[in-house]
Design a protein around this motif. Structure first.
Motif, PDB file in Angstrom:
ATOM      1  N   THR A   3       0.805  -1.326   0.209  1.00  0.00           N
ATOM      2  CA  THR A   3      -0.046  -0.034   0.040  1.00  0.00           C
ATOM      3  C   THR A   3       0.878   1.168   0.045  1.00  0.00           C
ATOM      4  O   THR A   3       0.330   2.288   0.154  1.00  0.00           O
ATOM      5  CB  THR A   3      -0.960   0.049   1.092  1.00  0.00           C
ATOM      6  N   VAL A   4       2.157   1.153  -0.001  1.00  0.00           N
ATOM      7  CA  VAL A   4       3.228   2.402  -0.104  1.00  0.00           C
ATOM      8  C   VAL A   4       4.174   2.078  -1.440  1.00  0.00           C
ATOM      9  O   VAL A   4       4.282   0.666  -1.712  1.00  0.00           O
ATOM     10  CB  VAL A   4       3.904   2.682   1.167  1.00  0.00           C
ATOM     11  N   ALA A   5       4.548   3.205  -1.843  1.00  0.00           N
ATOM     12  CA  ALA A   5       5.516   2.937  -3.039  1.00  0.00           C
ATOM     13  C   ALA A   5       6.661   2.301  -2.452  1.00  0.00           C
ATOM     14  O   ALA A   5       7.303   2.222  -1.485  1.00  0.00           O
ATOM     15  CB  ALA A   5       5.619   4.287  -3.651  1.00  0.00           C
ATOM     16  N   HIS A   6       7.380   1.701  -3.433  1.00  0.00           N
ATOM     17  CA  HIS A   6       8.833   0.909  -3.280  1.00  0.00           C
ATOM     18  C   HIS A   6       9.771   1.213  -4.471  1.00  0.00           C
ATOM     19  O   HIS A   6       9.317   1.039  -5.527  1.00  0.00           O
ATOM     20  CB  HIS A   6       8.546  -0.597  -3.184  1.00  0.00           C
ATOM     21  N   ASN A  46       0.150  -0.786  -5.247  1.00  0.00           N
ATOM     22  CA  ASN A  46      -0.998  -1.435  -5.891  1.00  0.00           C
ATOM     23  C   ASN A  46      -0.907  -1.343  -7.344  1.00  0.00           C
ATOM     24  O   ASN A  46      -2.098  -1.348  -7.901  1.00  0.00           O
ATOM     25  CB  ASN A  46      -2.357  -1.416  -5.382  1.00  0.00           C
ATOM     26  N   SER A  47       0.259  -1.000  -8.008  1.00  0.00           N
ATOM     27  CA  SER A  47       0.426  -0.949  -9.414  1.00  0.00           C
ATOM     28  C   SER A  47       1.451  -1.641  -9.952  1.00  0.00           C
ATOM     29  O   SER A  47       2.457  -2.345  -9.468  1.00  0.00           O
ATOM     30  CB  SER A  47       0.429   0.395  -9.434  1.00  0.00           C
ATOM     31  N   PHE A  85      16.478  -5.956  -7.008  1.00  0.00           N
ATOM     32  CA  PHE A  85      16.063  -5.971  -5.546  1.00  0.00           C
ATOM     33  C   PHE A  85      15.126  -4.582  -5.566  1.00  0.00           C
ATOM     34  O   PHE A  85      15.139  -3.678  -6.250  1.00  0.00           O
ATOM     35  CB  PHE A  85      17.593  -5.656  -4.697  1.00  0.00           C
ATOM     36  N   ALA A  86      14.572  -4.696  -4.394  1.00  0.00           N
ATOM     37  CA  ALA A  86      13.214  -3.638  -3.978  1.00  0.00           C
ATOM     38  C   ALA A  86      13.818  -3.147  -2.782  1.00  0.00           C
ATOM     39  O   ALA A  86      14.706  -3.610  -1.789  1.00  0.00           O
ATOM     40  CB  ALA A  86      11.987  -4.148  -3.748  1.00  0.00           C
ATOM     41  N   ASP A  87      13.574  -1.944  -2.296  1.00  0.00           N
ATOM     42  CA  ASP A  87      13.928  -1.414  -1.088  1.00  0.00           C
ATOM     43  C   ASP A  87      13.233  -1.985   0.356  1.00  0.00           C
ATOM     44  O   ASP A  87      13.651  -1.632   1.414  1.00  0.00           O
ATOM     45  CB  ASP A  87      13.542   0.206  -1.114  1.00  0.00           C
ATOM     46  N   LEU A  88      12.387  -3.005   0.158  1.00  0.00           N
ATOM     47  CA  LEU A  88      11.706  -3.809   1.059  1.00  0.00           C
ATOM     48  C   LEU A  88      11.349  -5.350   0.510  1.00  0.00           C
ATOM     49  O   LEU A  88      10.883  -5.352  -0.502  1.00  0.00           O
ATOM     50  CB  LEU A  88      10.298  -3.066   1.433  1.00  0.00           C
ATOM     51  N   THR A  89      11.897  -6.228   1.169  1.00  0.00           N
ATOM     52  CA  THR A  89      11.621  -7.575   0.809  1.00  0.00           C
ATOM     53  C   THR A  89      10.287  -7.878   0.523  1.00  0.00           C
ATOM     54  O   THR A  89       9.171  -7.517   1.599  1.00  0.00           O
ATOM     55  CB  THR A  89      12.533  -8.753   1.839  1.00  0.00           C
ATOM     56  N   ASN A  90       9.845  -8.923  -0.342  1.00  0.00           N
ATOM     57  CA  ASN A  90       8.753  -9.581  -0.554  1.00  0.00           C
ATOM     58  C   ASN A  90       7.248  -8.436  -0.859  1.00  0.00           C
ATOM     59  O   ASN A  90       6.292  -8.731  -0.346  1.00  0.00           O
ATOM     60  CB  ASN A  90       8.371 -10.686   0.556  1.00  0.00           C
TER      61      ASN A  90
END
Length: 113
Positions: A45-48, A76-77, A95-100
């Protein structure tokens, strides 16, 4: 020249550090991935922010092979991303700034030899 249509890789969730999501086949020696395209989907629900690399065989993820640099994927996009041409044993890491929270899946691509 042969062209084969195959699913490049199964959808997977990105982790918080660079991990391999796809490796080019080692044969035939003339293989080339063209028109590669992946889809990043943020399920949170927040950008990553997402970073992707097209790493040459035997190399490592670095600024010289980065093709997506900490780009924010809205909550959610999804975001389609073109992949640079790749040769045998080259690989995609990301990679993303937060896993999973962000998944990556193959949208398109042609293995040509």
């Amino acid at each position: 020249m042969a062209i084969s249509f195959v699913k490049l890789f199964q959808p997977t969730l990105l982790t918080g550090s660079a991990a391999t999501v796809y490796t080019m086949p080692g044969a035939p020696a003339t293989s080339l991935l063209r028109n590669g395209r992946v889809l990043l989907t943020n399920t949170d629900t927040v950008a990553h922010a997402v970073t992707l690399y097209a790493v040459p065989s035997g190399g490592s993820a670095s600024a010289t092979n980065q093709f997506l640099s900490a780009v924010s994927v809205a909550p959610n996009s999804s975001l389609p991303v073109d992949v640079p041409q790749m040769q045998i044993n080259d690989f995609i890491q990301g990679f993303a700034d937060l896993t999973n929270k962000v998944n990556i899946q193959a949208l398109d691509g042609v293995l040509q030899s």
